[in-house]
Motif scaffolding. Structure first.
Motif, PDB file in Angstrom:
ATOM      1  N   LYS A 111      24.651 -35.585  80.518  1.00  0.00           N
ATOM      2  CA  LYS A 111      23.938 -35.564  81.777  1.00  0.00           C
ATOM      3  C   LYS A 111      24.448 -37.031  82.376  1.00  0.00           C
ATOM      4  O   LYS A 111      23.764 -38.481  82.232  1.00  0.00           O
ATOM      5  N   ILE A 112      25.141 -36.990  83.638  1.00  0.00           N
ATOM      6  CA  ILE A 112      25.579 -38.111  84.634  1.00  0.00           C
ATOM      7  C   ILE A 112      25.622 -37.707  86.230  1.00  0.00           C
ATOM      8  O   ILE A 112      24.959 -37.513  86.880  1.00  0.00           O
ATOM      9  N   ALA A 113      25.382 -39.358  86.406  1.00  0.00           N
ATOM     10  CA  ALA A 113      24.981 -39.822  87.417  1.00  0.00           C
ATOM     11  C   ALA A 113      26.075 -39.948  88.383  1.00  0.00           C
ATOM     12  O   ALA A 113      26.818 -41.135  87.630  1.00  0.00           O
ATOM     13  N   TRP A 114      25.717 -40.389  89.866  1.00  0.00           N
ATOM     14  CA  TRP A 114      27.191 -41.184  90.708  1.00  0.00           C
ATOM     15  C   TRP A 114      26.374 -41.249  91.185  1.00  0.00           C
ATOM     16  O   TRP A 114      25.736 -40.296  92.498  1.00  0.00           O
ATOM     17  N   ARG A 115      26.179 -42.540  91.662  1.00  0.00           N
ATOM     18  CA  ARG A 115      25.516 -43.092  92.725  1.00  0.00           C
ATOM     19  C   ARG A 115      26.463 -43.882  94.200  1.00  0.00           C
ATOM     20  O   ARG A 115      27.101 -44.178  93.799  1.00  0.00           O
ATOM     21  N   SER A 116      25.407 -43.207  95.301  1.00  0.00           N
ATOM     22  CA  SER A 116      26.236 -43.921  96.741  1.00  0.00           C
ATOM     23  C   SER A 116      25.000 -44.515  97.363  1.00  0.00           C
ATOM     24  O   SER A 116      24.493 -44.572  97.856  1.00  0.00           O
ATOM     25  N   ASP A 117      25.230 -46.044  98.117  1.00  0.00           N
ATOM     26  CA  ASP A 117      24.765 -46.456  98.505  1.00  0.00           C
ATOM     27  C   ASP A 117      24.860 -46.475 100.087  1.00  0.00           C
ATOM     28  O   ASP A 117      26.307 -45.440 100.736  1.00  0.00           O
ATOM     29  N   MET A 118      24.225 -45.477 101.427  1.00  0.00           N
ATOM     30  CA  MET A 118      23.685 -45.571 102.174  1.00  0.00           C
ATOM     31  C   MET A 118      23.506 -46.384 103.765  1.00  0.00           C
ATOM     32  O   MET A 118      24.238 -46.086 104.432  1.00  0.00           O
ATOM     33  N   ASP A 119      23.363 -47.362 103.274  1.00  0.00           N
ATOM     34  CA  ASP A 119      22.550 -48.391 104.514  1.00  0.00           C
ATOM     35  C   ASP A 119      23.660 -48.708 105.256  1.00  0.00           C
ATOM     36  O   ASP A 119      24.595 -49.167 104.459  1.00  0.00           O
ATOM     37  N   ALA A 120      23.747 -50.242 106.373  1.00  0.00           N
ATOM     38  CA  ALA A 120      24.387 -50.526 107.307  1.00  0.00           C
ATOM     39  C   ALA A 120      23.551 -51.873 107.722  1.00  0.00           C
ATOM     40  O   ALA A 120      22.962 -52.102 107.197  1.00  0.00           O
ATOM     41  N   LEU A 121      24.799 -52.465 108.150  1.00  0.00           N
ATOM     42  CA  LEU A 121      24.585 -53.529 108.149  1.00  0.00           C
ATOM     43  C   LEU A 121      23.885 -54.114 109.726  1.00  0.00           C
ATOM     44  O   LEU A 121      24.236 -53.975 110.673  1.00  0.00           O
ATOM     45  N   ILE A 172      23.330 -39.445  93.307  1.00  0.00           N
ATOM     46  CA  ILE A 172      22.391 -39.999  93.763  1.00  0.00           C
ATOM     47  C   ILE A 172      22.735 -40.910  95.201  1.00  0.00           C
ATOM     48  O   ILE A 172      23.579 -41.887  95.020  1.00  0.00           O
ATOM     49  N   PHE A 173      22.355 -40.721  96.013  1.00  0.00           N
ATOM     50  CA  PHE A 173      22.629 -41.279  97.944  1.00  0.00           C
ATOM     51  C   PHE A 173      21.296 -42.534  97.842  1.00  0.00           C
ATOM     52  O   PHE A 173      20.468 -41.156  98.032  1.00  0.00           O
ATOM     53  N   GLN A 174      21.292 -43.410  97.449  1.00  0.00           N
ATOM     54  CA  GLN A 174      20.049 -44.757  97.712  1.00  0.00           C
ATOM     55  C   GLN A 174      20.276 -45.516  98.710  1.00  0.00           C
ATOM     56  O   GLN A 174      21.230 -45.807  99.179  1.00  0.00           O
ATOM     57  N   PRO A 175      19.210 -45.156  99.173  1.00  0.00           N
ATOM     58  CA  PRO A 175      19.214 -46.367 100.654  1.00  0.00           C
ATOM     59  C   PRO A 175      18.669 -47.621  99.982  1.00  0.00           C
ATOM     60  O   PRO A 175      18.460 -48.055  99.783  1.00  0.00           O
ATOM     61  N   GLU A 176      18.550 -48.655 101.330  1.00  0.00           N
ATOM     62  CA  GLU A 176      18.427 -49.782 100.927  1.00  0.00           C
ATOM     63  C   GLU A 176      18.758 -50.700 100.044  1.00  0.00           C
ATOM     64  O   GLU A 176      18.468 -51.375  99.828  1.00  0.00           O
ATOM     65  N   GLU A 177      20.588 -50.679 100.286  1.00  0.00           N
ATOM     66  CA  GLU A 177      20.299 -51.250  99.001  1.00  0.00           C
ATOM     67  C   GLU A 177      20.977 -53.282  99.657  1.00  0.00           C
ATOM     68  O   GLU A 177      21.034 -54.006  98.751  1.00  0.00           O
TER      69      GLU A 177
END
Length: 439
Positions: A111-121, A172-177
């Protein structure tokens, strides 16, 4: 396509030569296996090209409609719909506006995860793009719109190759990075009770040349610590400023007089990250002037320090004590302490070397550049995932200097060459495929 074909054929040829004449059946089987490998990654490259324009369009939609940390509601809905349309299972209840896509391959495996962050500035810098933000005071000025497009692209390419996958991929699409909160909260809210990845990967677009993937084992960024010095009242403004300057000068250490705080140097061939003698590999410095203020009948000095060597972090506070005492202010000193220090991104050494080997075997030696330094000022809460799961974090070049496109994050006129999307989807789809199909 030619580069991929020639590189792989050379790789296959070298493998066959290393085996010697051997048994004819064994050689035939080996050749068949490598032809199959070639076919799979040619397919990945072709699929990437087919969906490239679609990914550019969704990236531009994200760019025009940015959402701040904790407010990624529309972004979540767009990601959810995209994944569901691919037939990928989606979970959105873990934390905030997060999205987790679950792609189960045609065969059992890891099992492998790929993470992308979502928030803007929250900024209103000049933006040279024609598809500017429609929301005043909010911009994708760090490249998370590119990251999401790449994550969705990888999901689509691998979904189309589902039968070839041995195992499961979690997207994994992650908020609040940007607030350094999202990863920690997803973990705190039970992410790993719902999914159990063996490995995790992610990337960040950066100012290096478009398409260049850069990575190294261990720390990718400098350690950042906020220092607070508390003194009894009684020192004049001039004395406090003088003491702060002395502390900064005494702590300062750089390689050959370099200036690692000048981030534009990261792409310099003589000073930058790809040079073994880079100015970004051994330093300690304070972030400009100390913030000096009075509180509760005390004088307080605060500043961020950036350091490359973790083993020397515990020497900083005693060193500051000595500087203050040597300046004649021993009786005024109340305390010296670190008041903030987030974990930094630390790549798993074994997985990093395996990832480099896979990408270079498939796409040529030039496809991955060695990183010899640690970038100051920036960091990523991907570090929290790495504390629980072995993982690798890559830099992906987004600048095109010939076109005047400079992907310097958090800066005015930040811009990314969208060809980086093609490189990211192709390269990391192949990487995940190979990691899943490895023993």
């Amino acid at each position: 396509m030619k580069r991929l074909t020639l590189t792989l054929l050379c790789f296959v040829s070298s493998l066959l030569s290393a085996q010697g004449l051997g048994n004819k059946k064994e050689t035939t089987a080996h050749s068949s296996k490598n032809r199959s490998l070639l076919s799979v990654h040619q397919s990945i490259e072709q699929e990437t090209d087919k969906i490239f324009n679609k990914l550019v369009n969704i990236r531009r939609d994200f760019h025009e409609n940015p959402e701040l940390a904790g407010k990624e509601k529309q972004t979540q809905e767009k990601i959810k719909k995209y994944l569901l349309d691919l037939g990928i299972e989606v979970q959105t209840e873990i934390y905030g506006h997060s999205v987790v896509g679950i792609l189960k391959g045609g065969k059992a495996g890891k099992k492998i995860a790929w993470r992308s962050d979502m928030d803007a500035l929250p900024n209103d810098y000049p933006d040279p793009e024609i598809f500017k933000s429609k929301i005043k005071g909010i911009q994708h000025g760090c490249g998370h719109d590119i990251h999401m497009a790449i994550g969705l692209g990888i999901a689509e390419v691998l979904a189309k190759n589902k039968k070839e996958l041995k195992g499961t991929v979690y997207f994994i699409f992650q908020p609040e990075e940007e607030t350094f909160k999202g990863a920690k909260e997803m973990l705190h809210n039970g992410l790993l009770s719902k999914i159990k990845p063996d490995e995790i990967y992610g990337l960040h677009v950066t100012a290096t040349p478009v398409g260049q993937i850069m990575v190294k084992p261990n720390e990718m960024f400098a350690y950042q610590k906020r220092i607070r010095i508390q003194l009894k009242n009684g020192l004049s403004e001039e004395e406090l400023n003088g003491l702060a300057k002395k502390i900064s000068n005494s702590l300062l250490r750089t390689s050959d007089g370099g200036k690692p705080w000048e981030l534009q140097s990261i792409v310099d061939p003589k000073l930058g990250l790809t040079n073994p003698d880079t100015i970004f590999k051994d330093y300690l410095f304070a972030d400009g002037k100390f913030n000096i203020y009075s509180k509760n009948n005390e004088s307080v000095l605060e500043n961020y320090l950036y350091k490359t060597n973790a083993s020397n972090l515990d020497k900083i506070i005693p060193a500051i004590h000595k500087i203050i005492e040597g300046s004649g202010y021993k009786e005024k000193l109340l305390s010296v302490s670190f008041i903030q220090g987030n974990p930094t991104v630390i790549n798993d050494e074994k997985l990093t070397h395996l990832a480099i080997e896979i990408l270079q075997n498939l796409y040529g030696k030039q496809s991955v550049a060695s990183d010899y330094g640690q970038v100051p000022f920036f960091n990523d809460d991907f570090a929290y995932f790495q504390q629980k799961i072995p993982g690798v974090y890559f830099f992906l070049g987004g600048s095109n200097f010939g076109k005047g496109v400079i992907a310097m994050n958090h800066s005015p006129n930040f811009q990314v060459d969208e060809e980086s999307i093609r490189t990211g989807v192709k390269s990391f789809s192949s990487l995940l495929m190979e990691r899943l199909n490895s023993n």
